[in-house]
Design a protein around this motif. Structure first.
Motif, short mmCIF file in Angstrom:
data_model
loop_
_atom_site.label_atom_id
_atom_site.label_comp_id
_atom_site.label_asym_id
_atom_site.label_seq_id
_atom_site.Cartn_x
_atom_site.Cartn_y
_atom_site.Cartn_z
N LYS A 102 -15.22 6.40 -19.59
CA LYS A 102 -14.62 7.35 -18.66
C LYS A 102 -14.67 6.73 -17.27
O LYS A 102 -15.63 6.06 -16.93
CB LYS A 102 -15.39 8.67 -18.67
N ILE A 103 -13.63 6.94 -16.50
CA ILE A 103 -13.60 6.35 -15.17
C ILE A 103 -13.32 7.42 -14.12
O ILE A 103 -12.75 8.46 -14.41
CB ILE A 103 -12.56 5.22 -15.05
N ASN A 104 -13.71 7.13 -12.92
CA ASN A 104 -13.41 7.97 -11.76
C ASN A 104 -12.05 7.51 -11.26
O ASN A 104 -11.92 6.42 -10.69
CB ASN A 104 -14.50 7.79 -10.71
N LEU A 105 -11.02 8.32 -11.49
CA LEU A 105 -9.65 7.89 -11.17
C LEU A 105 -9.44 7.66 -9.67
O LEU A 105 -8.72 6.74 -9.29
CB LEU A 105 -8.64 8.91 -11.70
N GLU A 106 -10.06 8.46 -8.83
CA GLU A 106 -9.91 8.27 -7.38
C GLU A 106 -10.53 6.94 -6.95
O GLU A 106 -9.93 6.18 -6.18
CB GLU A 106 -10.52 9.44 -6.61
N ALA A 107 -11.72 6.66 -7.46
CA ALA A 107 -12.38 5.39 -7.13
C ALA A 107 -11.55 4.22 -7.66
O ALA A 107 -11.40 3.20 -6.99
CB ALA A 107 -13.79 5.35 -7.71
N TYR A 108 -11.01 4.37 -8.85
CA TYR A 108 -10.17 3.32 -9.43
C TYR A 108 -8.95 3.06 -8.55
O TYR A 108 -8.59 1.92 -8.29
CB TYR A 108 -9.73 3.71 -10.85
N ARG A 109 -8.33 4.13 -8.05
CA ARG A 109 -7.15 3.99 -7.19
C ARG A 109 -7.49 3.22 -5.91
O ARG A 109 -6.77 2.32 -5.50
CB ARG A 109 -6.58 5.37 -6.84
N VAL A 110 -8.61 3.57 -5.30
CA VAL A 110 -9.03 2.91 -4.06
C VAL A 110 -9.34 1.43 -4.33
O VAL A 110 -8.91 0.54 -3.58
CB VAL A 110 -10.24 3.62 -3.43
N LEU A 111 -10.06 1.16 -5.40
CA LEU A 111 -10.41 -0.23 -5.73
C LEU A 111 -9.17 -1.04 -6.08
O LEU A 111 -9.05 -2.21 -5.71
CB LEU A 111 -11.43 -0.28 -6.87
N ARG A 112 -8.21 -0.42 -6.79
CA ARG A 112 -6.97 -1.12 -7.13
C ARG A 112 -6.20 -1.47 -5.86
O ARG A 112 -5.68 -2.58 -5.72
CB ARG A 112 -6.12 -0.24 -8.05
N GLY A 113 -6.18 -0.54 -4.90
CA GLY A 113 -5.51 -0.82 -3.62
C GLY A 113 -6.20 -1.93 -2.85
O GLY A 113 -5.55 -2.80 -2.27
N ALA A 114 -7.54 -1.90 -2.86
CA ALA A 114 -8.30 -2.94 -2.16
C ALA A 114 -8.06 -4.30 -2.81
O ALA A 114 -7.90 -5.31 -2.12
CB ALA A 114 -9.79 -2.59 -2.15
N ALA A 115 -8.04 -4.33 -4.14
CA ALA A 115 -7.79 -5.59 -4.85
C ALA A 115 -6.39 -6.12 -4.51
O ALA A 115 -6.21 -7.33 -4.32
CB ALA A 115 -7.94 -5.39 -6.35
N ASN A 116 -5.43 -5.23 -4.42
CA ASN A 116 -4.07 -5.63 -4.06
C ASN A 116 -4.03 -6.22 -2.65
O ASN A 116 -3.40 -7.25 -2.40
CB ASN A 116 -3.12 -4.43 -4.17
N ASN A 117 -4.76 -5.57 -1.72
CA ASN A 117 -4.83 -6.08 -0.35
C ASN A 117 -5.43 -7.48 -0.31
O ASN A 117 -4.91 -8.38 0.36
CB ASN A 117 -5.65 -5.15 0.54
N LEU A 118 -6.54 -7.67 -1.01
CA LEU A 118 -7.19 -8.98 -1.03
C LEU A 118 -6.27 -10.03 -1.66
O LEU A 118 -6.23 -11.18 -1.20
CB LEU A 118 -8.51 -8.91 -1.79
N ASN A 119 -5.53 -9.65 -2.68
CA ASN A 119 -4.60 -10.58 -3.32
C ASN A 119 -3.51 -11.00 -2.35
O ASN A 119 -3.15 -12.19 -2.27
CB ASN A 119 -4.00 -9.95 -4.58
N GLN A 120 -2.98 -10.07 -1.59
CA GLN A 120 -1.94 -10.40 -0.61
C GLN A 120 -2.49 -11.30 0.49
O GLN A 120 -1.82 -12.24 0.93
CB GLN A 120 -1.37 -9.11 -0.01
N ILE A 121 -3.73 -11.02 0.93
CA ILE A 121 -4.36 -11.86 1.95
C ILE A 121 -4.57 -13.28 1.42
O ILE A 121 -4.25 -14.27 2.10
CB ILE A 121 -5.69 -11.24 2.41
N ALA A 122 -5.06 -13.38 0.20
CA ALA A 122 -5.29 -14.71 -0.40
C ALA A 122 -3.98 -15.46 -0.55
O ALA A 122 -3.90 -16.66 -0.27
CB ALA A 122 -5.98 -14.56 -1.75
N ARG A 123 -2.93 -14.76 -0.97
CA ARG A 123 -1.62 -15.41 -1.13
C ARG A 123 -1.11 -15.92 0.22
O ARG A 123 -0.61 -17.04 0.33
CB ARG A 123 -0.62 -14.43 -1.73
N TYR A 124 -1.27 -15.13 1.27
CA TYR A 124 -0.84 -15.54 2.60
C TYR A 124 -1.61 -16.78 3.05
O TYR A 124 -1.01 -17.74 3.55
CB TYR A 124 -1.05 -14.39 3.60
N LEU A 125 -2.94 -16.75 2.87
CA LEU A 125 -3.75 -17.90 3.31
C LEU A 125 -3.41 -19.16 2.52
O LEU A 125 -3.36 -20.26 3.08
CB LEU A 125 -5.24 -17.57 3.19
N ASN A 126 -3.17 -19.02 1.23
CA ASN A 126 -2.83 -20.18 0.40
C ASN A 126 -1.44 -20.71 0.74
O ASN A 126 -1.20 -21.92 0.66
CB ASN A 126 -2.90 -19.82 -1.08
N THR A 127 -0.53 -19.83 1.11
CA THR A 127 0.83 -20.25 1.44
C THR A 127 0.90 -20.95 2.78
O THR A 127 1.54 -21.99 2.93
CB THR A 127 1.78 -19.03 1.46
#
Length: 115
Positions: A55-80
């Motif tokens: 069982k998961i906490n859907l609100e926490a999952y949503r926040v963490l998914r958004g944070a992971a997306n932000n970090l991925n975009q930052i990493a992509r920018y830095l690598n590019t």
């Protein structure tokens, strides 16, 4: 109306286990959250045990998914761009990591990380 025949488990198998083997099976059943009989049957028939999804906490999952997306975009920018992060980017990274830390602590404190 079609009649459905229900299949009942009427056959039993008696096996001998050492204390260590029995303890291992009991521990595995408790860890997976299923009854010992179900664990043994699935291991015997399927060769593995399919555990229920946690069982998961859907609100926490949503926040963490958004944070992971932000970090991925930052990493992509830095690598590019192949350049060091500027002050605004450092602030975005810090804010995202802070979000992850806060949500992680809330999930752990509330016990929502368990089955």
């Amino acid at each position: 109306m079609v009649s459905q025949s229900r299949s009942y488990r009427t056959k039993r198998i008696k096996i001998a286990l050492t204390e260590a083997e029995y303890a291992h099976l009991v521990e595995e059943a408790q860890a997976t959250g299923i009854r010992l009989a179900v664990l043994c049957r699935e291991k015997a028939i399927k060769g593995k045990v399919v555990t229920p999804a946690p069982k998961i906490n859907l609100e926490a999952y949503r926040v963490l998914r958004g944070a992971a997306n932000n970090l991925n975009q930052i990493a992509r920018y830095l690598n590019t761009t192949k350049q060091n992060p500027d002050q605004a980017l450092r602030a975005a990274i810090g804010k995202t990591l802070l979000q992850v830390d806060i949500v992680s602590r809330e999930v752990i404190a509330s016990g929502d990380c368990e089955n």
